[in-house]
Write an enzyme that holds these catalytic residues in place. Structure first.
Site, PDB file in Angstrom:
ATOM      1  N   LYS A   9       0.832  -1.199   0.000  1.00 26.58           N
ATOM      2  CA  LYS A   9       0.000   0.000   0.000  1.00 26.58           C
ATOM      3  C   LYS A   9       0.864   1.245   0.000  1.00 26.58           C
ATOM      4  O   LYS A   9       1.990   1.258   0.490  1.00 26.58           O
ATOM      5  CB  LYS A   9      -0.961   0.026   1.177  1.00 26.58           C
ATOM      6  CG  LYS A   9      -0.349   0.324   2.537  1.00 26.58           C
ATOM      7  CD  LYS A   9      -1.455   0.423   3.577  1.00 26.58           C
ATOM      8  CE  LYS A   9      -0.912   0.721   4.955  1.00 26.58           C
ATOM      9  NZ  LYS A   9      -1.999   0.970   5.916  1.00 26.58           N
ATOM     10  N   SER A  25      -8.831   4.962 -14.343  1.00 26.13           N
ATOM     11  CA  SER A  25      -7.583   4.551 -13.709  1.00 26.13           C
ATOM     12  C   SER A  25      -7.093   5.563 -12.686  1.00 26.13           C
ATOM     13  O   SER A  25      -7.728   6.580 -12.432  1.00 26.13           O
ATOM     14  CB  SER A  25      -6.478   4.286 -14.744  1.00 26.13           C
ATOM     15  OG  SER A  25      -6.027   5.509 -15.309  1.00 26.13           O
ATOM     16  N   THR A  57      -9.983   0.528  -9.224  1.00 25.30           N
ATOM     17  CA  THR A  57      -9.578   0.930 -10.562  1.00 25.30           C
ATOM     18  C   THR A  57      -8.271   0.215 -10.870  1.00 25.30           C
ATOM     19  O   THR A  57      -7.890  -0.702 -10.156  1.00 25.30           O
ATOM     20  CB  THR A  57      -9.459   2.467 -10.680  1.00 25.30           C
ATOM     21  OG1 THR A  57      -9.275   2.826 -12.047  1.00 25.30           O
ATOM     22  CG2 THR A  57      -8.342   3.033  -9.822  1.00 25.30           C
ATOM     23  N   TYR A  58      -7.594   0.629 -11.913  1.00 36.28           N
ATOM     24  CA  TYR A  58      -6.284   0.055 -12.222  1.00 36.28           C
ATOM     25  C   TYR A  58      -5.255   1.172 -12.233  1.00 36.28           C
ATOM     26  O   TYR A  58      -5.572   2.334 -12.477  1.00 36.28           O
ATOM     27  CB  TYR A  58      -6.304  -0.701 -13.557  1.00 36.28           C
ATOM     28  CG  TYR A  58      -6.664   0.149 -14.748  1.00 36.28           C
ATOM     29  CD1 TYR A  58      -5.673   0.742 -15.535  1.00 36.28           C
ATOM     30  CD2 TYR A  58      -7.990   0.377 -15.090  1.00 36.28           C
ATOM     31  CE1 TYR A  58      -5.992   1.535 -16.619  1.00 36.28           C
ATOM     32  CE2 TYR A  58      -8.321   1.165 -16.170  1.00 36.28           C
ATOM     33  CZ  TYR A  58      -7.323   1.735 -16.942  1.00 36.28           C
ATOM     34  OH  TYR A  58      -7.651   2.529 -18.017  1.00 36.28           O
ATOM     35  N   GLY A  73     -11.054   9.737 -14.700  1.00 39.92           N
ATOM     36  CA  GLY A  73     -12.390   9.297 -15.078  1.00 39.92           C
ATOM     37  C   GLY A  73     -13.435   9.629 -14.035  1.00 39.92           C
ATOM     38  O   GLY A  73     -13.291  10.578 -13.258  1.00 39.92           O
ATOM     39  N   ALA A  74     -14.487   8.826 -14.020  1.00 38.37           N
ATOM     40  CA  ALA A  74     -15.614   9.073 -13.117  1.00 38.37           C
ATOM     41  C   ALA A  74     -15.185   9.121 -11.655  1.00 38.37           C
ATOM     42  O   ALA A  74     -15.798   9.821 -10.845  1.00 38.37           O
ATOM     43  CB  ALA A  74     -16.689   8.010 -13.316  1.00 38.37           C
ATOM     44  N   ALA A  75     -14.116   8.404 -11.299  1.00 37.88           N
ATOM     45  CA  ALA A  75     -13.628   8.425  -9.913  1.00 37.88           C
ATOM     46  C   ALA A  75     -13.209   9.828  -9.491  1.00 37.88           C
ATOM     47  O   ALA A  75     -13.191  10.143  -8.306  1.00 37.88           O
ATOM     48  CB  ALA A  75     -12.465   7.451  -9.747  1.00 37.88           C
TER      49      ALA A  75
END
Length: 127
Positions: A9, A25, A57-58, A73-75
């Site tokens: 992490k 992403s 996500t990636y 993106g949407a995130a």
């Protein structure tokens, strides 16, 4: 039996940009990805400490040495610039291997510079 275990992490990273016009992403400085053991295009979980949002996500590589952490993106509607986040990735492994897992923990400062790395959250005996 297979277990899903924390592999690494990036702890308390600061989001440098939220780009809702990108296809998706999270873009991360490759120095941070490598330190945490995250591969390009690997599935990651993003936990927003600032507002409590959680998403999957990636990861894709950004500019090396930049400290870049950009949610795309949407995130980008859930996670905003300057939010503090945790980026997690997991591995599937046998129960035997899971008892010996040693996750890579990367702690960063407000500019996303690595301040410490460890390979253990804490030492424990599971069985």
């Amino acid at each position: 039996m297979m277990r899903t275990m924390l592999a690494g992490k990036i702890h308390r990273a600061t989001v440098t940009e939220a780009n809702v016009d990108y296809e998706g992403s999270i873009t991360i400085d490759p120095d941070l990805m490598e330190a945490a053991g995250i591969l390009p295009y690997e599935l990651v979980q993003v936990l927003d400490i600032t507002n409590g949002a959680r998403l999957e996500t990636y990861a894709i590589e950004g500019e090396r040495g930049s400290g870049q952490v950009c949610v795309n993106g949407a995130a980008g509607l859930l996670v905003r610039e300057r939010d503090m986040i945790i980026v997690l990735h997991f591995l599937h492994m046998s129960e035997e291997d899971a008892c010996r897992v040693s996750p890579r923990i990367v702690r960063v400062d407000a500019r996303n510079r690595i301040v410490s790395r460890t390979n253990r959250i804490e030492a424990r005996s599971y069985y």
